[in-house]
Design an enzyme around this catalytic site. Structure first.
Site, PDB file in Angstrom:
ATOM      1  N   GLU A 207      42.704  46.517   1.630  1.00 24.11           N
ATOM      2  CA  GLU A 207      42.892  47.961   1.743  1.00 24.11           C
ATOM      3  C   GLU A 207      44.016  48.486   0.852  1.00 24.11           C
ATOM      4  O   GLU A 207      44.482  49.610   1.017  1.00 24.11           O
ATOM      5  CB  GLU A 207      43.131  48.334   3.206  1.00 24.11           C
ATOM      6  CG  GLU A 207      41.918  47.990   4.068  1.00 24.11           C
ATOM      7  CD  GLU A 207      42.070  48.376   5.516  1.00 24.11           C
ATOM      8  OE1 GLU A 207      43.149  48.882   5.888  1.00 24.11           O
ATOM      9  OE2 GLU A 207      41.118  48.183   6.278  1.00 24.11           O
ATOM     10  N   LYS A 337      35.055  55.488  13.355  1.00 20.86           N
ATOM     11  CA  LYS A 337      34.447  54.885  12.169  1.00 20.86           C
ATOM     12  C   LYS A 337      32.951  55.163  12.217  1.00 20.86           C
ATOM     13  O   LYS A 337      32.267  54.724  13.142  1.00 20.86           O
ATOM     14  CB  LYS A 337      34.700  53.371  12.152  1.00 20.86           C
ATOM     15  CG  LYS A 337      36.170  52.986  12.015  1.00 20.86           C
ATOM     16  CD  LYS A 337      36.336  51.482  12.190  1.00 20.86           C
ATOM     17  CE  LYS A 337      37.770  51.042  11.902  1.00 20.86           C
ATOM     18  NZ  LYS A 337      37.964  49.603  12.223  1.00 20.86           N
TER      19      LYS A 337
END
EC number: 4.2.1.11
Length: 428
Positions: A207, A337
């Site tokens: 990330e 999500k």
């Protein structure tokens, strides 16, 4: 004349980890179209909707998505041709019924989500609206979300020795989103200088955060605090800390394998509580395992008025599971999500349920991302007030930040930066 769906087409593309995912294009009779790409997680909740993979070891190590592509280009396309793209709930319902399982295992949540999002983009483009205005209404209310910036990676997102998955900075004290992004970028560079000066690895994880080997997890907090001060910001005023423990990854046989110790739920809670007293921690995600509901209740009782307690794996963006958690007083915020639940309609239902019960909402990326920026528009459209989309490098992460900068310029005074108002844990 109402525009209708005339074509749906999916194909394989690569995500940020060099694994295949889907990109879907929905075309309307007006020639307007919408495109969306689907993300993928590394540490996934057991109750997430199913991501369909081919399991053909001759292609991409078994991670191909040709079957999901075929499901879009065949049965899903056939079922949706002629539909009004503005009928999002109906379109998502048709796909859910066509799949016929609780977890979208037949057609694949990745196939269904790609179509669901591409339909929304097509409808927005046909109305000549950006996605955030199409979903959020012309008058909002809108706000610019506070970013949770993952600047040290560990756990399943890196190959270092840190147990916890994400150590984040949260620029709560910035006056605008653009300034919040600047705060984060300056701390990111200050942290890199610190790492290099100490001979520590400055390579990044999935990330975009740094992934050094450190003496222990607490050392990550210490390094970040030093970097915040190096960048001339005040910890606990300008910038707070946040943590994603991803504790489901550490949980085995009723214990947490943390720094070579086998901790009980109570011992893990004690450790987290100690850190909230010692450091300016404003948010803890997945502090305990998705299967440790009794522990979660204790954690919530201990810290719910002191810090944001975010449920990710335990809720998996599922409104039914969230409702159960609300009734049991589990956590005080939810990570949202899109691919955990698999349709835009169900995602919006989860956000609405959380907000109506004064749970914080954080719209989130996955560790396997693309250049798709849907979550930026979604965070603004739903007035979620928080977004989690990684570090300050890697184009798959920065694309979302740059989209938010664009939205802030477009909305100007219509979308104030949420700042500390984003955090509801002391106002439930």
């Amino acid at each position: 004349m109402t525009a209708t769906i005339t074509d749906i087409n999916a194909h394989e593309i690569l995500d940020s980890r060099a694994n295949p995912t889907l990109e879907v294009r929905v075309t309307l009779s007006s020639q307007a179209y919408g495109c969306a790409a689907v993300p993928s997680g590394a540490s996934t909740g057991e109750r997430e909707a199913v991501e369909l993979r081919d399991n053909d070891l001759e292609r991409y190590g078994g991670k191909g998505v040709l079957q999901a592509v075929e499901n879009v280009n065949g049965p899903i396309r056939d079922a949706l041709l002629g539909q009004d793209p503005r009928s999002q709930e109906e379109i998502d319902r048709i796909m859910i019924e066509l799949d016929g399982t609780e977890n979208k295992a037949n057609l694949g949540a990745n196939a269904i989500l790609g179509v669901s999002l591409a339909v929304a983009y097509a409808a927005a483009n046909n109305a000549d609206l950006p996605l955030y205005r199409y979903l959020g209404g012309d008058g909002g209310p809108f706000s610019m979300p506070v970013p949770m910036m993952n600047i040290i990676n560990g756990g399943a997102h890196a190959t270092n020795n840190l147990d916890f998955q994400e150590f984040m900075i949260v620029p709560v004290g910035a006056p605008t989103f653009a300034e919040a992004l600047r705060y984060g970028a300056e701390v990111f560079h200050a942290l890199k200088k610190r790492l290099v000066s100490r001979g520590l690895m400055s390579a990044v994880g999935d990330e975009g955060g740094f992934a050094p080997d450190l003496p222990n997890n607490e050392a990550a907090f210490e390094l970040i605090l030093e970097a915040i001060e190096d960048a001339n910001y005040v910890p606990g005023k300008d910038i707070y800390l946040a943590l994603d423990a991803a504790s489901s990854e550490l949980y085995q046989n009723g214990r947490y394998d943390f720094e070579n110790n086998q901790l009980t739920s109570e011992e893990m809670i004690d450790r987290l509580t100690e850190w909230t007293k010692k450091y300016p921690v404003i948010s803890i995600e997945d502090g305990l395992s998705e299967n440790d509901w009794a522990g979660w209740k204790l954690l919530t009782e201990r810290l719910e008025n002191k810090v944001q307690l975010v449920g990710d794996d335990i809720f998996v963006t599922n409104p039914d599971i969230l409702e159960k958690g609300i009734k049991k007083n589990i956590a005080n915020a939810i990570l949202v999500k899109l691919n955990q639940i698999g349709t835009l309609t169900e995602t919006l239902a989860t956000v609405g349920l959380a907000k109506s019960n004064k749970y914080g909402v954080i719209i989130s990326h996955r560790s396997g991302e693309t250049e798709d920026t849907t979550i930026a528009d979604l965070a603004v459209a739903t007035d979620a007030r928080q977004i989690k989309t990684g570090s300050l490098c890697r184009s798959d992460r920065v694309a979302k930040y740059n989209r938010l900068l664009q939205i802030e310029r477009e909305l100007n005074d219509q979308a104030p930066y949420a700042g500390k108002e984003a955090f509801l844990f002391n106002r439930k």
